[in-house]
Design a protein around this motif. Structure first.
Motif, mmCIF file in Angstrom:
data_model
loop_
_atom_site.group_PDB
_atom_site.id
_atom_site.type_symbol
_atom_site.label_atom_id
_atom_site.label_comp_id
_atom_site.label_asym_id
_atom_site.label_seq_id
_atom_site.Cartn_x
_atom_site.Cartn_y
_atom_site.Cartn_z
ATOM 1 N N ASN A 92 -6.380 3.993 -7.743
ATOM 2 C CA ASN A 92 -5.703 5.292 -7.616
ATOM 3 C C ASN A 92 -6.653 6.401 -7.184
ATOM 4 O O ASN A 92 -6.582 7.536 -7.658
ATOM 5 C CB ASN A 92 -5.009 5.666 -8.936
ATOM 6 N N GLY B 276 -9.275 6.404 2.578
ATOM 7 C CA GLY B 276 -8.872 7.632 3.254
ATOM 8 C C GLY B 276 -8.149 7.461 4.572
ATOM 9 O O GLY B 276 -7.434 8.363 5.007
ATOM 10 N N ARG C 144 -5.847 5.185 5.225
ATOM 11 C CA ARG C 144 -4.659 4.372 5.000
ATOM 12 C C ARG C 144 -3.419 4.942 5.686
ATOM 13 O O ARG C 144 -2.458 4.216 5.950
ATOM 14 C CB ARG C 144 -4.444 4.191 3.505
ATOM 15 N N GLY D 45 -6.552 14.072 -3.257
ATOM 16 C CA GLY D 45 -5.783 13.498 -2.159
ATOM 17 C C GLY D 45 -5.698 14.436 -0.966
ATOM 18 O O GLY D 45 -5.712 13.998 0.185
ATOM 19 N N TYR E 209 -8.824 12.943 7.160
ATOM 20 C CA TYR E 209 -8.116 12.039 8.070
ATOM 21 C C TYR E 209 -7.606 12.817 9.283
ATOM 22 O O TYR E 209 -7.698 12.342 10.417
ATOM 23 C CB TYR E 209 -6.944 11.366 7.357
ATOM 24 N N PHE F 120 -3.653 3.548 -3.466
ATOM 25 C CA PHE F 120 -5.083 3.377 -3.204
ATOM 26 C C PHE F 120 -5.741 2.544 -4.307
ATOM 27 O O PHE F 120 -5.265 2.528 -5.450
ATOM 28 C CB PHE F 120 -5.777 4.742 -3.124
ATOM 29 N N MET G 140 -9.018 14.320 1.034
ATOM 30 C CA MET G 140 -9.099 13.130 1.877
ATOM 31 C C MET G 140 -8.097 13.195 3.024
ATOM 32 O O MET G 140 -8.361 12.699 4.123
ATOM 33 C CB MET G 140 -8.857 11.878 1.039
ATOM 34 N N ALA G 141 -6.940 13.820 2.794
ATOM 35 C CA ALA G 141 -5.954 13.973 3.857
ATOM 36 C C ALA G 141 -6.501 14.840 4.983
ATOM 37 O O ALA G 141 -6.315 14.537 6.168
ATOM 38 C CB ALA G 141 -4.666 14.589 3.292
ATOM 39 N N TYR H 286 -0.939 11.589 0.030
ATOM 40 C CA TYR H 286 -2.083 11.048 -0.701
ATOM 41 C C TYR H 286 -2.088 11.613 -2.131
ATOM 42 O O TYR H 286 -2.271 12.820 -2.317
ATOM 43 C CB TYR H 286 -3.401 11.451 -0.023
ATOM 44 N N ALA I 18 -7.925 8.114 -3.593
ATOM 45 C CA ALA I 18 -7.778 8.200 -2.141
ATOM 46 C C ALA I 18 -9.114 8.072 -1.421
ATOM 47 O O ALA I 18 -9.154 7.650 -0.264
ATOM 48 C CB ALA I 18 -7.116 9.529 -1.767
ATOM 49 N N GLY J 14 -1.337 16.091 0.522
ATOM 50 C CA GLY J 14 -2.136 15.528 -0.552
ATOM 51 C C GLY J 14 -2.250 16.457 -1.737
ATOM 52 O O GLY J 14 -2.215 17.690 -1.599
ATOM 53 N N ASN K 200 0.782 -1.233 0.000
ATOM 54 C CA ASN K 200 0.000 0.000 0.000
ATOM 55 C C ASN K 200 0.820 1.292 0.000
ATOM 56 O O ASN K 200 0.249 2.365 0.216
ATOM 57 C CB ASN K 200 -0.977 0.039 1.190
#
Length: 247
Positions: free
Chosen positions: A106, A112, A114, A135, A142, A103, A138-139, A74, A108, A131, A57
């Protein structure tokens, strides 16, 4: 009656086989279509990535300095992780580990959380999350879910949405954009500023475009960069390293 039951069973079996065949065609066709949308790394970026460590990953660019703040990255939507190797290796050479996450498809959005895999493997190390484009969105989500685990965040041609609002968190943020970015939704980018901390650092790469935050060639809808991709890679690494100096 027995013949009728056998006939029905054969009919159901045929229907099942047809459904299975159609499903395989749809799934296979969708996968092939997504592959046509995916941006692969340039030969130079591909070569640099092969010198890094590919693990489950992720691709790991080892700085040899695990005591320094690391970066968990990301990628943007439909961009292969190898495309980010140039600036990632430059940052690693300067003393910061970089983990470029992989991901499904590809995207994210399909993984999310990960980043937690890296943090669980290195519980003593501090990390910045970063990101590109989707990306980055999604970062930020997180970080909101794990505010105690991340010491900072870097947006590359990206911004947080409401689900990733950072404005109430005491966390350093770096936002980098390109002056020739034709893909970034400028209206959404400006709107996203309301979800950023007041002390966010904003940087603009003059002549840089959206695709230039990686090395995968031209992107549909993007404007043409007026600086070479190698230059944009160097500017990205310099800006990130200068910002990392605060930790």
């Amino acid at each position: 009656m027995e013949k009728e039951n056998k006939s029905k069973k054969r009919s159901f079996k045929k229907i099942g086989l047809w459904i299975l065949a159609i499903s395989v065609i749809i799934v296979g066709g969708s996968y092939l279509f997504i592959q046509t949308l995916t941006y692969g790394a340039t030969p130079q970026a591909q070569q640099v990535s092969q010198e890094a460590q590919t693990e489950k990953n992720l691709t790991f660019y080892d700085s040899g300095n695990p005591e320094a703040v690391g970066i968990i990255f990301y990628p943007g939507a439909f961009v292969k992780p190898e495309s980010y190797s140039l600036w990632a290796q430059q940052i690693a050479d300067a003393g910061h580990d970089v983990y470029v996450m992989h991901f499904p498809l590809n995207l994210a959005v399909l993984g999310g959380n990960r980043a937690s895999e890296v943090q669980e493997q290195h519980p003593e190390q501090s990390f910045v999350l970063a990101g590109h484009s989707l990306g980055g969105v999604m970062a930020s989500r997180y970080v909101v879910s794990n505010p105690e685990k991340i010491v900072g965040i870097v947006f590359m041609a990206s911004y947080p949405d409401e689900k990733g609002a950072l404005n109430e968190l005491d966390i350093p943020v770096l936002s980098i954009t390109g002056s020739k970015d034709g893909v970034l939704n400028q209206e959404a980018y400006e709107s996203g500023k309301q979800f950023l901390p007041a002390e966010t650092t904003f940087e603009v790469i003059e002549g840089g475009n959206h695709a230039g935050f990686a090395s995968y060639g031209a992107q549909k809808g993007d404007d043409e960069a007026t600086i070479p991709n190698e230059n944009q890679q160097e500017i990205i690494s310099q800006l990130v390293l200068e910002w990392l100096a605060q930790f």
